[in-house]
Design an enzyme around this catalytic site. Structure first.
Site, PDB file in Angstrom:
ATOM      1  CE  LYS A 115       1.955 -10.711  -2.079  1.00  0.00           C
ATOM      2  NZ  LYS A 115       1.452  -9.366  -2.421  1.00  0.00           N
TER       3      LYS A 115
ATOM      4  CG  ASP B 165       6.273  -7.412  -5.160  1.00  0.00           C
ATOM      5  OD1 ASP B 165       6.732  -7.764  -6.273  1.00  0.00           O
ATOM      6  OD2 ASP B 165       5.151  -6.905  -5.013  1.00  0.00           O
TER       7      ASP B 165
ATOM      8  CE  LYS C 226       6.132  -3.815  -5.456  1.00  0.00           C
ATOM      9  NZ  LYS C 226       4.701  -3.562  -5.582  1.00  0.00           N
TER      10      LYS C 226
ATOM     11  CG  ASP D 128       4.347  -8.303  -1.080  1.00  0.00           C
ATOM     12  OD1 ASP D 128       3.278  -7.963  -0.555  1.00  0.00           O
ATOM     13  OD2 ASP D 128       4.466  -8.525  -2.288  1.00  0.00           O
TER      14      ASP D 128
ATOM     15  CG  ASP E 288       3.894  -4.856  -8.631  1.00  0.00           C
ATOM     16  OD1 ASP E 288       4.407  -5.628  -7.790  1.00  0.00           O
ATOM     17  OD2 ASP E 288       3.626  -3.667  -8.385  1.00  0.00           O
TER      18      ASP E 288
ATOM     19  CD  GLU F 101       3.696  -9.988  -6.183  1.00  0.00           C
ATOM     20  OE1 GLU F 101       3.587  -9.891  -4.954  1.00  0.00           O
ATOM     21  OE2 GLU F 101       3.463  -9.030  -6.944  1.00  0.00           O
TER      22      GLU F 101
ATOM     23  NE  ARG G 220      -3.774 -10.031  -8.320  1.00  0.00           N
ATOM     24  CZ  ARG G 220      -4.404  -8.885  -8.527  1.00  0.00           C
ATOM     25  NH1 ARG G 220      -5.319  -8.796  -9.475  1.00  0.00           N
ATOM     26  NH2 ARG G 220      -4.133  -7.821  -7.800  1.00  0.00           N
TER      27      ARG G 220
END
Length: 512
Positions: free
Chosen positions: A274, A279, A286, A297, A356, A358, A360
């Protein structure tokens, strides 16, 4: 990178700026560990007593500095705690040595050369001490030292640099096993530190395109083939997950494929990372206080990149393919909205209930693409869920998978190399909560067990019959507290060592 040398010189004769010795916790006070006999002799056999008088106990990671006596050719002796004295006929645990060496190296920032006289019973101990020292001698200084100070010729005031050279006393440069151990430790530590640098790089400089460029340049230097899909290729190829996450940013996404092959390889591993270079949460923004460290991230992609390069440098007899799913998750007029439906690369549709969640989505596309090549196993690495941090804390990552034996092997490998992990289940009953009235699946399920639900989501995109494991490194990937052992503040390089050892085990056929 800190230089590493093996030396048969005696602790009393080697010239250095500091000499590191080990001290253990005995029943009646500190006990000087093996490797420091000559140093103890220079203190007239009273080193343990001196340390005791200074309040040292030998507890793990404890640092005590004291002036060297006349018999040594160093100005400073640094005693590092190793914890309890091992049972009879047992050696110090490798991770204990690794952490001790790291703590000592951190304490010697600003020093040019240090000799390490820690217990080296075998080649494994050489690896542990070398790795610990090289990982402890790390600092991210790329953005420091620009301020000009009066009185120094207007030269920029630079940061204190890491320990420049480590000499391992008792490690024999002509011993094949010792030499190989040191070379391996240097490669692995170098790549862990590369991953740390990437995680620590500000997101305005490490965009998806910039990350792809770094990966491409380094890969080509090491004989690794590179393929980069830009936004046009991603749209044309139907990578709806990666594009869905990245389309809200002015920095478009990338999918990078790194391919290391060996002519005699019989197995192929695919590592998927990933790589959300920043993010914000997207439209599901967030809350304040949760954005400041979100440059981390992309730690999963950094780990995958570093592991593939390490495999190439080590010349492992296994094929390793790395997939870096890179995107920046930002809110804008073009961003994916809660309620949107994305068509993934697999053809499966996903209702996005929370932008959020994201990671996956980008991993789903990359997992499907990696599965098309039918590798013997796939391992994905991701800072995926806060739920897993709640479950396991900040220093341990979760291991999930579709094969219990493989999951156990990955867990055991992680523990072997000193990366704390824990095997976690994929309860089938959590899947129903991701049913969508609109699409094939939703990207959110039940709040409780959210880290496990994320694993179940990823499993939907792994090819049939392919062995797969998922590492959720959300906790240990970025350390916000005080440094400890060989772990610095900031990016840690979590999972690199696990992936490298997995590749080594696969290459030799020694995978349980």
């Amino acid at each position: 990178m800190t230089a590493l040398t093996l030396s048969t010189a005696g602790a009393a004769t080697l010239r250095a700026d500091a000499l590191v010795v080990g001290v253990a916790k005995g029943p009646k006070g500190p006990v000087v560990a093996a490797g420091a006999e000559a140093v103890d002799k220079a203190y007239d056999g009273k080193l343990a007593g001196v340390l005791d008088a200074l309040g040292a106990s030998g507890a793990e990671g404890e640092i005590t500095k004291l002036p060297a006596p006349a018999g040594l050719k160093v100005p400073v002796v640094l005693a590092v705690g190793l914890g309890s004295v091992p049972e009879k006929d047992e050696s110090f645990d490798e991770e204990v040595l690794r952490r001790a060496a790291g703590a000592a190296a951190r304490a010697l920032h600003g020093t040019k050369k240090a000799a390490f006289a820690l217990p080296l019973d075998d080649a494994s101990a050489v690896t542990a001490v070398a790795e610990g020292a090289l990982l402890g001698a790390y600092a991210f200084t790329a953005y420091q030292g620009g301020e000009k100070k009066p009185g120094n010729g207007n030269k920029p005031a630079g940061p204190k640099l890491p320990l420049a050279e480590v000499a391992l006393l008792g490690a024999k440069p002509r011993d094949k096993e010792h030499k190989a151990a040191a070379e391996r430790a240097t490669v692995v530590a170098t790549e862990v530190n590369v991953a740390r640098d990437l995680v620590n790089t500000p997101p305005n400089d490490l965009t998806p395109e910039a990350f792809a460029a770094v990966a491409s340049a380094t890969a080509k230097e090491n004989g690794i083939k590179v393929q980069i899909l830009d936004e046009k290729a991603l749209i044309k190829g139907g990578y709806g997950g990666i594009m869905g996450v990245g389309k809200g940013s002015e920095n478009p996404p990338r999918l990078v494929k790194l391919s290391y092959t060996h002519a005699k390889a019989e197995k192929t591993l695919a590592f998927v990372g990933k790589g959300i270079t920043y993010d914000s949460g997207g439209i599901s923004l967030k809350p304040a206080g949760h954005n400041e460290t979100m440059k981390c991230d992309m730690a999963g992609a950094a780990a995958v990149f570093a592991a593939v390069v390490a495999a190439a440098k080590l010349g492992l007899q296994v094929n390793v393919t790395g997939w870096l799913a890179l995107a920046e998750n930002m809110p804008s007029g073009s961003a994916t909205k809660p309620g949107d439906v994305l068509r993934m690369y697999s053809g499966k549709t996903v209702e996005v209930l929370n932008t959020d969640a994201e990671g996956r989505l980008v991993l789903g596309d990359a997992l499907t693409r990696a599965s098309e090549e039918n590798p013997d196993a796939i391992v994905d690495v991701a800072t995926l869920t806060g739920a897993m941090v709640l479950a396991l804390g900040n220093r341990m990552f979760a291991v999930m998978g579709n094969d219990d034996a493989f999951r156990t092997s990955v867990h055991e490998i992680a523990e072997e190399v000193g990366e704390a992990s824990w095997p976690m289940p994929l309860p089938a009953d959590l899947r129903k909560a991701m049913d969508s009235p609109t699409a094939d699946i939703a990207n959110m399920g039940e709040r409780m067990g959210g880290g496990l639900a994320a694993g179940l989501f990823l499993q939907e995109f792994v090819g049939e019959g392919i062995t797969w494991a998922h590492l959720d490194i959300a906790g240990p990937a970025f350390h916000e507290g005080a440094p400890f052992g060989y772990t610095p503040k900031g990016g840690t390089g979590s999972a690199v060592r696990t992936l490298v050892r997995l590749a080594e085990r696969t290459a030799t056929g020694d995978l349980g």
